[in-house]
Design an enzyme around this catalytic site. Structure first.
Site, PDB file in Angstrom:
ATOM      1  N   LYS A   1     -14.468  -1.352  11.927  1.00  0.00           N
ATOM      2  CA  LYS A   1     -13.570  -1.553  10.793  1.00  0.00           C
ATOM      3  C   LYS A   1     -12.398  -0.576  10.827  1.00  0.00           C
ATOM      4  O   LYS A   1     -11.233  -0.948  10.660  1.00  0.00           O
ATOM      5  CB  LYS A   1     -14.375  -1.366   9.498  1.00  0.00           C
ATOM      6  CG  LYS A   1     -13.552  -1.224   8.253  1.00  0.00           C
ATOM      7  CD  LYS A   1     -12.902  -2.525   7.887  1.00  0.00           C
ATOM      8  CE  LYS A   1     -11.850  -2.328   6.825  1.00  0.00           C
ATOM      9  NZ  LYS A   1     -11.357  -3.564   6.280  1.00  0.00           N
TER      10      LYS A   1
ATOM     11  N   CYS B   1      -5.639  -0.333   2.403  1.00  0.00           N
ATOM     12  CA  CYS B   1      -6.486  -0.343   3.594  1.00  0.00           C
ATOM     13  C   CYS B   1      -5.833   0.361   4.767  1.00  0.00           C
ATOM     14  O   CYS B   1      -6.327   1.384   5.240  1.00  0.00           O
ATOM     15  CB  CYS B   1      -6.783  -1.793   3.979  1.00  0.00           C
ATOM     16  SG  CYS B   1      -7.323  -2.759   2.571  1.00  0.00           S
TER      17      CYS B   1
HETATM   18  N1  SAJ Z   1       3.362  -4.330   7.612  1.00  0.00           N
HETATM   19  C1  SAJ Z   1       4.525  -3.965   8.283  1.00  0.00           C
HETATM   20  N2  SAJ Z   1       4.823  -4.631   9.443  1.00  0.00           N
HETATM   21  C2  SAJ Z   1       4.021  -5.606   9.947  1.00  0.00           C
HETATM   22  C3  SAJ Z   1       2.833  -5.946   9.278  1.00  0.00           C
HETATM   23  C4  SAJ Z   1       2.521  -5.293   8.103  1.00  0.00           C
HETATM   24  O1  SAJ Z   1       5.274  -3.088   7.859  1.00  0.00           O
HETATM   25  O2  SAJ Z   1       4.390  -6.163  10.991  1.00  0.00           O
HETATM   26  C5  SAJ Z   1       3.021  -3.647   6.364  1.00  0.00           C
HETATM   27  C6  SAJ Z   1       2.878  -4.587   5.158  1.00  0.00           C
HETATM   28  O3  SAJ Z   1       4.132  -4.855   4.583  1.00  0.00           O
HETATM   29  C7  SAJ Z   1       1.962  -3.783   4.270  1.00  0.00           C
HETATM   30  C8  SAJ Z   1       1.052  -3.078   5.264  1.00  0.00           C
HETATM   31  O4  SAJ Z   1       1.718  -3.115   6.489  1.00  0.00           O
HETATM   32  O5  SAJ Z   1       2.696  -2.820   3.539  1.00  0.00           O
HETATM   33  C9  SAJ Z   1      -0.334  -3.672   5.402  1.00  0.00           C
HETATM   34  O6  SAJ Z   1      -0.287  -5.095   5.365  1.00  0.00           O
HETATM   35  P1  SAJ Z   1      -1.169  -6.033   6.312  1.00  0.00           P
HETATM   36  O7  SAJ Z   1      -0.862  -7.435   5.977  1.00  0.00           O
HETATM   37  O8  SAJ Z   1      -0.980  -5.627   7.711  1.00  0.00           O
HETATM   38  O9  SAJ Z   1      -2.668  -5.652   5.970  1.00  0.00           O
HETATM   39  P2  SAJ Z   1      -3.524  -5.531   4.611  1.00  0.00           P
HETATM   40  O10 SAJ Z   1      -3.563  -4.079   4.251  1.00  0.00           O
HETATM   41  O11 SAJ Z   1      -3.086  -6.467   3.571  1.00  0.00           O
HETATM   42  O12 SAJ Z   1      -4.954  -6.011   5.137  1.00  0.00           O
HETATM   43  C10 SAJ Z   1      -5.542  -5.317   6.231  1.00  0.00           C
HETATM   44  C11 SAJ Z   1      -6.057  -6.359   7.259  1.00  0.00           C
HETATM   45  N3  SAJ Z   1      -6.400  -5.676   8.500  1.00  0.00           N
HETATM   46  C12 SAJ Z   1      -5.907  -6.083   9.690  1.00  0.00           C
HETATM   47  O13 SAJ Z   1      -5.114  -6.999   9.803  1.00  0.00           O
HETATM   48  C13 SAJ Z   1      -6.382  -5.324  10.885  1.00  0.00           C
HETATM   49  C14 SAJ Z   1      -7.256  -7.100   6.687  1.00  0.00           C
HETATM   50  O14 SAJ Z   1      -7.821  -7.962   7.669  1.00  0.00           O
HETATM   51  C15 SAJ Z   1      -8.325  -6.093   6.215  1.00  0.00           C
HETATM   52  O15 SAJ Z   1      -9.459  -6.746   5.669  1.00  0.00           O
HETATM   53  C16 SAJ Z   1      -7.693  -5.245   5.143  1.00  0.00           C
HETATM   54  O16 SAJ Z   1      -6.598  -4.514   5.739  1.00  0.00           O
HETATM   55  C17 SAJ Z   1      -8.727  -4.295   4.583  1.00  0.00           C
HETATM   56  O17 SAJ Z   1      -9.208  -4.547   3.460  1.00  0.00           O
HETATM   57  O18 SAJ Z   1      -9.119  -3.353   5.265  1.00  0.00           O
END
Ligand code: SAJ
Length: 433
Positions: free
Chosen positions: A205, A259
């Site tokens: 995780k 997360c």
């Molecule tokens: N972000 C960027 N650039 C990107 C992708 C995301 O700046 O290319 C930013 C987003 O705007 C946001 C942050 O990153 O601020 C996180 O967003 P996210 O969509 O990447 O992830 P979370 O936090 O919504 O969900 C993550 C997921 N983990 C992965 O994709 C490895 C999800 O599957 C997990 O279950 C979740 O964390 C968790 O609960 O741990």
């Protein structure tokens, strides 16, 4: 193992969907929360969190009589701990909710029960923290009751679908515990179920979210480099991603949510001497709002002679941590709002997915019109669908501002510029000078 009655501790973004899904599959589920407001809201047919489809699911579970809400655990075949593990000021995991949840099971723990931990936790938590607490019952973890860790991996905004479809890893303190966990989650999981040991499952995780954080950090660092070298980072990423083994993520105002910006710290805390890249990536992402602030200052200096923020009226579009969710936790947009305000700017902000949001230290307004009415500069911070549909010529009629900082590459430069705006896009060194 067969399950008829289970108890889910913590009715948040993970616990509530999980409890409701088990209930709609016919299990008797007791959903436990220590927050009286959460209990009252749910008992009165309300919902304290927003997630597409969740209201219908929870109502179905409650109406069926299979889901009941309680303030403490009751005897059950299995207990699922899904409480938060926030981090403290010093970036150390706050395990107090996990500890008190495990302690609250003690009076009702019976031989043959299964206890599952779902909360994201530092490596070895199941074995070194949870097992000893549960053993205060006089029962031994392994011989007397099963104990396993299964991380939630669902994406906010798509929780209900991913809960069922995603692969699920179940790590037992012994093989029988992992198998007992599999027998429980097989009830609704359609994705592959992988059995391993508890510490591997914890590490999986943390590795997933750390991997994403490090990759976002490199994209953010590229945006800074491109800005310096007179390159448009978005164009460069698009070209680089044509390489068959390259997939650069998107730069932005930083990493928010509960997360990705948190979990890597659990590894840093557990082994700071080893987790150096991870720590550096965290620092890059955490300092990205500062980089956006510098871009705001530069944009203002174009319309004016100074980069000073004192008295400047800045309208922020979007406060959520990512597109089309109402979750404002750890949002970099809020960090930027506070920074700009601390530097003397008059900041107003509009969050279309949560227009009534109250954010300490930030002046939130319920509509676009009132947010931009007297602005000197507009900052786009979240790629919400509603912002992508904005018509620049109409926006021009709502605001005196003609400077726009686009931190997510969401606005089409040509249409906005032909409506009279000057666009400063994050990481576009071709235009930001
Ligand atoms: N972000 C960027 N650039 C990107 C992708 C995301 O700046 O290319 C930013 C987003 O705007 C946001 C942050 O990153 O601020 C996180 O967003 P996210 O969509 O990447 O992830 P979370 O936090 O919504 O969900 C993550 C997921 N983990 C992965 O994709 C490895 C999800 O599957 C997990 O279950 C979740 O964390 C968790 O609960 O741990």
């Amino acid at each position: 193992m067969q399950y008829q009655r289970i108890c889910v501790l913590g009715l948040g973004y993970i616990g509530l969907p999980t409890a409701s899904t088990f209930a709609t599959q016919g299990l008797q589920v007791v959903g436990v929360d220590i927050n009286p407001q959460v209990i009252n809201t749910l008992r009165n047919g309300g919902l304290h969190i927003h997630e597409p489809g969740l209201r219908t699911l929870v109502q179905a579970a409650l109406v069926s009589g299979n889901l009941t809400i309680a303030d403490r655990p009751q005897p059950a075949d299995a207990f699922i701990i899904a409480v938060p593990t926030p981090f403290l000021e010093d970036k150390k995991a706050d395990m107090s909710f996990v500890i008190s949840a495990a302690e609250s099971i003690l009076p009702v723990l019976q031989p043959g029960n299964l206890v599952m931990l779902e909360s994201t936790s530092p490596p070895r938590t199941t074995v070194d923290l949870v097992a000893p607490i549960l053993e205060h019952s006089g029962l031994a973890a392994g011989p007397d009751f099963h104990l396993a860790y299964t991380p939630e991996r669902v994406l906010p905004g798509q929780i209900l679908r991913e809960l069922i479809e995603n692969a699920r890893v179940i790590g037992g303190i012994d093989r029988a515990s992992a198998e007992a966990g599999r027998d429980l989650y097989t009830i609704f999981v359609r994705g592959q179920i992988i059995l391993t040991d508890a510490t591997t499952a914890e590490m999986v995780k943390l590795m997933e979210n750390t991997y994403r954080d490090v990759n976002i950090a490199v994209a953010n660092e590229f945006s800074r480099l491109a800005d310096r070298f007179g390159v448009d980072v978005w164009e460069a990423i698009q070209i680089a991603n044509l390489h068959p083994r390259v997939k650069i993520l998107k730069p932005g105002p930083g990493v928010g949510g509960h997360c990705i910006g948190v979990d890597p710290w659990f590894l840093v805390e557990a082994a700071s001497d080893l987790a150096q890249l991870i720590s550096a990536a965290r620092q890059v992402n955490d300092s990205q709002p500062e980089f956006v602030e510098q871009l705001v200052r530069r944009a203002l200096s174009v319309g004016n002679s100074s980069e000073g923020l004192t008295g400047k009226r800045i309208a922020l579009l979007g406060l959520a941590y990512k597109p089309d969710v109402d979750d404002l936790r750890e949002s970099p947009a809020i960090e930027l709002a506070r920074r700009l305000k601390a530097a003397g700017a008059e900041v107003s902000a509009f969050e279309p997915v949560k227009p009534a949001a109250q954010v300490p230290g930030v002046r939130t307004l319920p509509g676009l019109e009132e947010t931009v009415r007297v602005a000197d500069l507009i900052v786009l911070l979240v790629l919400h669908s509603s912002f992508l549909n904005l018509v620049p010529a109409q926006v021009a009629g709502l605001t005196p501002a003609r400077l726009v900082v686009d931190a997510v590459n969401g606005f089409d430069r040509q249409t906005w510029e032909s409506a009279g705006f000057r666009i400063f896009c994050l990481g576009n060194g071709k235009n930001n000078r």
